[in-house]
Design a protein around this motif. Sequence first.
Motif, PDB file in Angstrom:
ATOM      1  N   LEU A  33      52.079  48.729  60.338  1.00  0.00           N
ATOM      2  CA  LEU A  33      51.267  47.998  61.309  1.00  0.00           C
ATOM      3  C   LEU A  33      49.916  47.628  60.711  1.00  0.00           C
ATOM      4  O   LEU A  33      49.207  48.482  60.165  1.00  0.00           O
ATOM      5  CB  LEU A  33      51.059  48.859  62.560  1.00  0.00           C
ATOM      6  CG  LEU A  33      50.290  48.224  63.717  1.00  0.00           C
ATOM      7  CD1 LEU A  33      51.030  47.007  64.265  1.00  0.00           C
ATOM      8  CD2 LEU A  33      50.058  49.244  64.830  1.00  0.00           C
ATOM      9  N   LEU A  34      49.560  46.351  60.835  1.00  0.00           N
ATOM     10  CA  LEU A  34      48.257  45.856  60.400  1.00  0.00           C
ATOM     11  C   LEU A  34      47.578  45.143  61.565  1.00  0.00           C
ATOM     12  O   LEU A  34      48.246  44.491  62.380  1.00  0.00           O
ATOM     13  CB  LEU A  34      48.404  44.872  59.233  1.00  0.00           C
ATOM     14  CG  LEU A  34      48.854  45.453  57.891  1.00  0.00           C
ATOM     15  CD1 LEU A  34      49.404  44.359  56.995  1.00  0.00           C
ATOM     16  CD2 LEU A  34      47.680  46.159  57.202  1.00  0.00           C
ATOM     17  N   VAL A  35      46.261  45.275  61.652  1.00  0.00           N
ATOM     18  CA  VAL A  35      45.493  44.534  62.648  1.00  0.00           C
ATOM     19  C   VAL A  35      44.505  43.634  61.915  1.00  0.00           C
ATOM     20  O   VAL A  35      43.966  43.998  60.867  1.00  0.00           O
ATOM     21  CB  VAL A  35      44.744  45.478  63.621  1.00  0.00           C
ATOM     22  CG1 VAL A  35      45.729  46.249  64.472  1.00  0.00           C
ATOM     23  CG2 VAL A  35      43.823  46.437  62.884  1.00  0.00           C
ATOM     24  N   ARG A  36      44.303  42.446  62.455  1.00  0.00           N
ATOM     25  CA  ARG A  36      43.338  41.508  61.859  1.00  0.00           C
ATOM     26  C   ARG A  36      42.020  41.646  62.596  1.00  0.00           C
ATOM     27  O   ARG A  36      41.931  41.412  63.808  1.00  0.00           O
ATOM     28  CB  ARG A  36      43.839  40.072  61.952  1.00  0.00           C
ATOM     29  CG  ARG A  36      42.913  39.060  61.266  1.00  0.00           C
ATOM     30  CD  ARG A  36      43.503  37.660  61.302  1.00  0.00           C
ATOM     31  NE  ARG A  36      42.727  36.740  60.496  1.00  0.00           N
ATOM     32  CZ  ARG A  36      41.752  35.974  60.969  1.00  0.00           C
ATOM     33  NH1 ARG A  36      41.421  36.033  62.259  1.00  0.00           N
ATOM     34  NH2 ARG A  36      41.099  35.152  60.164  1.00  0.00           N
ATOM     35  N   ARG A  37      40.982  42.054  61.863  1.00  0.00           N
ATOM     36  CA  ARG A  37      39.680  42.272  62.470  1.00  0.00           C
ATOM     37  C   ARG A  37      39.057  40.943  62.873  1.00  0.00           C
ATOM     38  O   ARG A  37      39.257  39.921  62.214  1.00  0.00           O
ATOM     39  CB  ARG A  37      38.757  43.025  61.505  1.00  0.00           C
ATOM     40  CG  ARG A  37      39.254  44.425  61.193  1.00  0.00           C
ATOM     41  CD  ARG A  37      38.263  45.196  60.341  1.00  0.00           C
ATOM     42  NE  ARG A  37      37.005  45.428  61.046  1.00  0.00           N
ATOM     43  CZ  ARG A  37      36.803  46.394  61.930  1.00  0.00           C
ATOM     44  NH1 ARG A  37      37.769  47.244  62.224  1.00  0.00           N
ATOM     45  NH2 ARG A  37      35.638  46.536  62.521  1.00  0.00           N
ATOM     46  N   HIS A  38      38.282  40.963  63.971  1.00  0.00           N
ATOM     47  CA  HIS A  38      37.574  39.769  64.415  1.00  0.00           C
ATOM     48  C   HIS A  38      36.708  39.220  63.282  1.00  0.00           C
ATOM     49  O   HIS A  38      36.127  39.978  62.499  1.00  0.00           O
ATOM     50  CB  HIS A  38      36.672  40.101  65.602  1.00  0.00           C
ATOM     51  CG  HIS A  38      37.290  39.740  66.924  1.00  0.00           C
ATOM     52  ND1 HIS A  38      37.643  38.448  67.243  1.00  0.00           N
ATOM     53  CD2 HIS A  38      37.637  40.496  67.994  1.00  0.00           C
ATOM     54  CE1 HIS A  38      38.161  38.423  68.462  1.00  0.00           C
ATOM     55  NE2 HIS A  38      38.183  39.656  68.937  1.00  0.00           N
ATOM     56  N   GLY A  39      36.634  37.918  63.194  1.00  0.00           N
ATOM     57  CA  GLY A  39      35.851  37.285  62.147  1.00  0.00           C
ATOM     58  C   GLY A  39      34.374  37.639  62.191  1.00  0.00           C
ATOM     59  O   GLY A  39      33.697  37.617  61.165  1.00  0.00           O
ATOM     60  N   ASN A  40      33.859  37.990  63.381  1.00  0.00           N
ATOM     61  CA  ASN A  40      32.436  38.345  63.493  1.00  0.00           C
ATOM     62  C   ASN A  40      32.188  39.837  63.349  1.00  0.00           C
ATOM     63  O   ASN A  40      31.088  40.326  63.592  1.00  0.00           O
ATOM     64  CB  ASN A  40      31.868  37.849  64.827  1.00  0.00           C
ATOM     65  CG  ASN A  40      32.602  38.431  66.032  1.00  0.00           C
ATOM     66  OD1 ASN A  40      33.499  39.255  65.872  1.00  0.00           O
ATOM     67  ND2 ASN A  40      32.222  37.998  67.222  1.00  0.00           N
TER      68      ASN A  40
END
Length: 292
Positions: A33-40
Motif C-alpha cells: 500500500l502506498l499513499v500519495r501525499r498532498h502536493g502542499n
Amino acid sequence: MALTINSDTVHTPPVPSATVMVVRDGPTGLEVLLVRRHGNSGVLGGVHVFPGGKLDAADRQVDPTSLDRSPHDCALGLNEPGLDADTALGLHVAALRETFEECGLLLGQVHRTDLVQRVRELTAAGTGFADALHQLGCPVSTASVLPWSRWVTPRVPSVTNKRFDTRFFVAAAPLGQEAEHCTFEATEAVWLAPRLGLERCWAGEIDLAPPQIMSLSHLSHLRSAAEVMATARSRPPALIEPEPFDQDGVRVICYPGDPAHSIAQRVWSGPTRLTYRNQRFEAEGGLAALLG
C-alpha cells in the motif's frame, strides 16, 4: 512533480517516527500500500510513500491492560541497544495509529462493520487512538506490525529539510477492511506490486523517495505477504544511515556496503547507491538492477 534536492545542513536531532509497509496477496502476487501525499505537504509533497508519521507523546502512554504484549517485548523486536521500552512501545503504537489515520486500516483487528467508524468518532472527539481501541474492547495489536528496517536521515537530507529516525514495519492487510486515504494528508491510496511501483516511477508516472525505492526493491524479490512477514521474523531490522555527497553537481546517496560508505558491510543484496538523474533517483544499472 519532481523531487527537490536539499543541500542545507539540519542541526536538530532526527525525530522518532514510524512507517508501515502494509502488504497483501493480489491477483498477480504481492502488493504493498502506498499513499500519495498532498502536493502542499511540508514533507515529500506529491510523493508516493508508505503510511507513517512522527511518534506522539500519547503513543507511549497506553493502558497496559489494553496491550497484546509488553513494552519490553516491543523493544526486543526493534533490537536497538539503549532504546527504552516505553519508546519502543510508542513506535509500535505510532505505526498502528498512523496507518489508521492515513488509510483507515485497523491493523491486527478482526473485521467489524462498525469498528472503523467508532474509532474515528472517538478519536475525532479527542480520545487517544489506543484509548479508543481499549474502550471498544479491542487490544492494541503491537504484534501485528513487525520491524523491518530503521532509516536515519543524515545531517544533509536529500529530499526534505528535516531529519527523521524512522522505524519501518511490515504488516499484513486486515481481512475485510478497505484502505481509504485521508483527504487532509493524501490524494490517493493505491495497492501496487513492488515491481510495478518501481516501473511506474521509471516511467515518470509517480515520484518515490529513496527509502521507498530501496524498500520496494527488496520487496520485489518476495512472492507473498506471508513470505514478507516470515522474512521480518527471521532477522533483526537493518540499520540504514544513508551518506549523501555531490559528484559533478549531482546528488549521490550511498548505503552500507558501498565503497564510499563508512560501513563496509552490506545490509542487503542489490544496489548500494542511488544517483539523482532524470528527475528521479536511479540505481547504477537502472531499473533492472533494482529488480535483480
